[in-house]
Design a protein around this motif. Structure first.
Motif, PDB file in Angstrom:
ATOM      1  N   GLN A  80       6.137   7.893  -2.937  1.00 29.36           N
ATOM      2  CA  GLN A  80       7.139   7.779  -3.999  1.00 29.36           C
ATOM      3  C   GLN A  80       7.491   6.316  -4.258  1.00 29.36           C
ATOM      4  O   GLN A  80       7.675   5.904  -5.399  1.00 29.36           O
ATOM      5  CB  GLN A  80       8.404   8.547  -3.603  1.00 29.36           C
ATOM      6  CG  GLN A  80       8.262  10.051  -3.723  1.00 29.36           C
ATOM      7  CD  GLN A  80       8.172  10.521  -5.166  1.00 29.36           C
ATOM      8  OE1 GLN A  80       8.931  10.086  -6.008  1.00 29.36           O
ATOM      9  NE2 GLN A  80       7.208  11.382  -5.449  1.00 29.36           N
ATOM     10  N   GLN A  81       7.568   5.559  -3.156  1.00 28.58           N
ATOM     11  CA  GLN A  81       7.970   4.154  -3.289  1.00 28.58           C
ATOM     12  C   GLN A  81       6.837   3.286  -3.833  1.00 28.58           C
ATOM     13  O   GLN A  81       7.074   2.185  -4.313  1.00 28.58           O
ATOM     14  CB  GLN A  81       8.426   3.614  -1.937  1.00 28.58           C
ATOM     15  CG  GLN A  81       9.790   4.141  -1.502  1.00 28.58           C
ATOM     16  CD  GLN A  81       9.996   4.041  -0.009  1.00 28.58           C
ATOM     17  OE1 GLN A  81       9.269   3.320   0.675  1.00 28.58           O
ATOM     18  NE2 GLN A  81      10.981   4.772   0.502  1.00 28.58           N
ATOM     19  N   SER A  82       5.607   3.793  -3.731  1.00 28.65           N
ATOM     20  CA  SER A  82       4.464   2.991  -4.172  1.00 28.65           C
ATOM     21  C   SER A  82       4.462   2.807  -5.676  1.00 28.65           C
ATOM     22  O   SER A  82       4.980   3.637  -6.415  1.00 28.65           O
ATOM     23  CB  SER A  82       3.164   3.654  -3.754  1.00 28.65           C
ATOM     24  OG  SER A  82       3.001   3.599  -2.374  1.00 28.65           O
ATOM     25  N   GLY A  83       3.836   1.728  -6.082  1.00 29.03           N
ATOM     26  CA  GLY A  83       3.612   1.511  -7.507  1.00 29.03           C
ATOM     27  C   GLY A  83       2.440   2.359  -7.953  1.00 29.03           C
ATOM     28  O   GLY A  83       2.106   3.358  -7.323  1.00 29.03           O
ATOM     29  N   PRO A  84       1.799   1.939  -9.048  1.00 32.77           N
ATOM     30  CA  PRO A  84       0.666   2.725  -9.547  1.00 32.77           C
ATOM     31  C   PRO A  84      -0.506   2.759  -8.563  1.00 32.77           C
ATOM     32  O   PRO A  84      -1.227   3.751  -8.510  1.00 32.77           O
ATOM     33  CB  PRO A  84       0.273   2.004 -10.831  1.00 32.77           C
ATOM     34  CG  PRO A  84       0.963   0.684 -10.794  1.00 32.77           C
ATOM     35  CD  PRO A  84       2.143   0.819  -9.917  1.00 32.77           C
ATOM     36  N   VAL A  85      -0.656   1.698  -7.771  1.00 32.12           N
ATOM     37  CA  VAL A  85      -1.720   1.693  -6.763  1.00 32.12           C
ATOM     38  C   VAL A  85      -1.116   1.958  -5.402  1.00 32.12           C
ATOM     39  O   VAL A  85      -0.230   1.236  -4.948  1.00 32.12           O
ATOM     40  CB  VAL A  85      -2.460   0.347  -6.737  1.00 32.12           C
ATOM     41  CG1 VAL A  85      -3.487   0.330  -5.621  1.00 32.12           C
ATOM     42  CG2 VAL A  85      -3.133   0.093  -8.074  1.00 32.12           C
ATOM     43  N   ILE A  86      -1.555   3.037  -4.779  1.00 33.07           N
ATOM     44  CA  ILE A  86      -1.025   3.386  -3.464  1.00 33.07           C
ATOM     45  C   ILE A  86      -1.908   2.769  -2.388  1.00 33.07           C
ATOM     46  O   ILE A  86      -3.118   2.973  -2.388  1.00 33.07           O
ATOM     47  CB  ILE A  86      -0.936   4.911  -3.290  1.00 33.07           C
ATOM     48  CG1 ILE A  86      -0.068   5.507  -4.396  1.00 33.07           C
ATOM     49  CG2 ILE A  86      -0.371   5.266  -1.929  1.00 33.07           C
ATOM     50  CD1 ILE A  86       0.016   7.021  -4.379  1.00 33.07           C
ATOM     51  N   LYS A  87      -1.291   2.028  -1.501  1.00 34.43           N
ATOM     52  CA  LYS A  87      -2.050   1.340  -0.443  1.00 34.43           C
ATOM     53  C   LYS A  87      -2.289   2.285   0.721  1.00 34.43           C
ATOM     54  O   LYS A  87      -1.526   2.327   1.680  1.00 34.43           O
ATOM     55  CB  LYS A  87      -1.281   0.111   0.040  1.00 34.43           C
ATOM     56  CG  LYS A  87      -1.079  -0.943  -1.013  1.00 34.43           C
ATOM     57  CD  LYS A  87      -2.290  -1.849  -1.060  1.00 34.43           C
ATOM     58  CE  LYS A  87      -2.110  -2.965  -2.083  1.00 34.43           C
ATOM     59  NZ  LYS A  87      -3.389  -3.629  -2.387  1.00 34.43           N
ATOM     60  N   TRP A  88      -3.361   3.053   0.618  1.00 35.07           N
ATOM     61  CA  TRP A  88      -3.604   4.087   1.624  1.00 35.07           C
ATOM     62  C   TRP A  88      -3.859   3.510   2.997  1.00 35.07           C
ATOM     63  O   TRP A  88      -3.438   4.084   4.007  1.00 35.07           O
ATOM     64  CB  TRP A  88      -4.760   4.975   1.186  1.00 35.07           C
ATOM     65  CG  TRP A  88      -4.437   5.730  -0.052  1.00 35.07           C
ATOM     66  CD1 TRP A  88      -5.031   5.603  -1.273  1.00 35.07           C
ATOM     67  CD2 TRP A  88      -3.412   6.719  -0.209  1.00 35.07           C
ATOM     68  NE1 TRP A  88      -4.444   6.444  -2.177  1.00 35.07           N
ATOM     69  CE2 TRP A  88      -3.453   7.140  -1.556  1.00 35.07           C
ATOM     70  CE3 TRP A  88      -2.479   7.284   0.645  1.00 35.07           C
ATOM     71  CZ2 TRP A  88      -2.578   8.111  -2.057  1.00 35.07           C
ATOM     72  CZ3 TRP A  88      -1.610   8.240   0.157  1.00 35.07           C
ATOM     73  CH2 TRP A  88      -1.673   8.640  -1.185  1.00 35.07           C
TER      74      TRP A  88
END
Length: 362
Positions: free
Chosen positions: A267-275
């Motif tokens: 939810q806190q991530s921007g458009p790119v999620i840092k997996w």
DNA sequence: CTGTACGGTAAGGGTAATACATGACC
DNA sequence: CGGTCATGTATTACCCTTACCGTACA
């Protein structure tokens, strides 16, 4: 006069006894040790302990494997120069510096990659050899370009190659790695770890370590994997082996707490999620985190598991037809979003395929 | 300085295995 | 009608590929 000479000789002998590079280590061994950035085992006081075949060398702390050329980047330089100084304190480096004036003059251009380094060693070997009164050996042309051809590993390569030759014809373009393939991979990695004198655990950590910390030896590892298993693509091998060899402790079912944390992260991530970042936070493989998010968690609160109503099916069909060209790939994540998350991407896909099948049967 | 090869990651596409539902049969 | 076995259907767990980016290197 004679007495003085004797004293000197004694001193030299004493010095050499303290020296790691003893007469029992061949030049080949010294070069091997240096190139790999290996240390002697601390307990190795007796020279006879040093055994080339048994590889009693030990891995140094990761920090010791460093770039030899300053990066000329923001502030890094000072640090790098210091490390170069440290390097020169290593016995082997001193030895080589003594043997080759070029090394002493240009510490900043100590070659960095393995083939270059071996090339340089090749130049200084005769000098080292005579200086130290150690048995010289002829570095082969293959060894110059490829460290792996040092004795011990070739038979392993051959054995694996042979097993694969038998196996590959039976694979018939299978997408998934078969059990037999995995067994061979495991065997190869076991041998590799034995050869490198590292534990499997260590290897797993290496697989997931930061790029900068990776050593040359690991680069060579991948080169050989790609070469041996050339019936698979590089990316396929890379992801498969990393998936198989990792040290993330969590796996399988997700606890409520974990799901909560994952949900918050996403939810806190921007458009790119840092997996990868999330993976390290949750101590789970990044890919698992990604899959759990998009297949389960993303729409969990809204998802329906009831039978599709005819109206729903109709909406799905219109949605797909309106948004995607007939030959275009259908992005099922988008479709799921368009249905407001009432059905997951896989539910949509499954229903679509099912309807398609029904239509073709009519 | 520049083009390129390559390692690495996120996103996308997919299926084997399994769970679950349904129906046939005794 | 209840049990069980086979078969069909939906979901889950896991896997592979593509697209793209940044860095090292020639």
């Amino acid at each position: 006069m004679d007495q003085e000479d004797n004293n000197n000789i004694e001193q030299i002998q004493q010095h050499e006894e303290n020296d790691h590079i003893t007469h029992n280590e061949t030049v080949e061994e010294a070069v091997y040790r240096y190139v790999r950035g290996l240390d002697f085992p601390e307990s190795s006081t007796s020279t006879s302990d040093i055994n080339w075949d048994n590889k009693r060398y030990v891995e140094p702390p990761q920090d010791n494997i460093i770039r030899k050329i300053p990066r000329h980047e923001h502030g890094d330089e000072v640090e790098e120069v210091d490390k170069t100084e440290e390097l020169l304190n290593d016995d082997t480096d001193l030895l080589l510096r003594d043997a080759s004036p070029t090394f002493s003059k240009s510490t900043s251009i100590i070659p960095m990659n393995i083939s270059q380094r071996i090339e340089s060693f090749h130049e200084v070997l005769p000098k080292v050899s005579s200086l130290r009164n150690v048995p010289a050996f002829n570095i082969s042309s293959t060894m110059k370009s490829n460290l792996r051809n040092v004795k011990g590993f070739e038979p392993v390569m051959k054995e694996i190659r042979d097993s694969l030759d038998q196996l590959i014809p039976t694979l018939k373009n299978k997408k998934m790695f078969t059990k037999e393939e995995d067994q061979i991979i495991d065997r190869f990695i076991n041998k590799y770890c034995q050869y490198e004198n590292i534990s499997i655990n260590n290897f797993k950590n290496l697989m997931w370590s930061d790029t900068r910390k990776r050593n040359h030896s690991l680069t060579i590892f991948w080169k050989y994997v790609y070469k041996l298993f050339s019936h698979r693509s590089k990316t396929s091998l890379y992801s498969h082996i990393r998936r198989r060899y990792h040290n993330f402790s969590k796996t399988g079912n997700w606890s409520e707490n974990e799901e909560h944390r994952l949900y918050d992260f996403c939810q806190q991530s921007g458009p790119v999620i840092k997996w990868s970042q999330i993976g390290f936070e949750l101590d789970r493989m990044p890919e698992e985190c990604k899959d759990h998010w998009r297949n389960n968690l993303k729409i969990k609160s809204k998802q329906l598991k009831s039978k599709w109503t005819p109206e729903e099916e109709e909406i799905l069909v219109t949605l797909v037809k309106d948004n995607f060209e007939p030959n275009q790939n259908i992005n099922w994540d988008k479709v799921s979003e368009m249905l407001n998350g009432t059905r997951s991407r896989l539910q949509c896909r499954f229903k679509w395929k099912q309807l398609e099948k029904k239509n073709s049967e009519k």
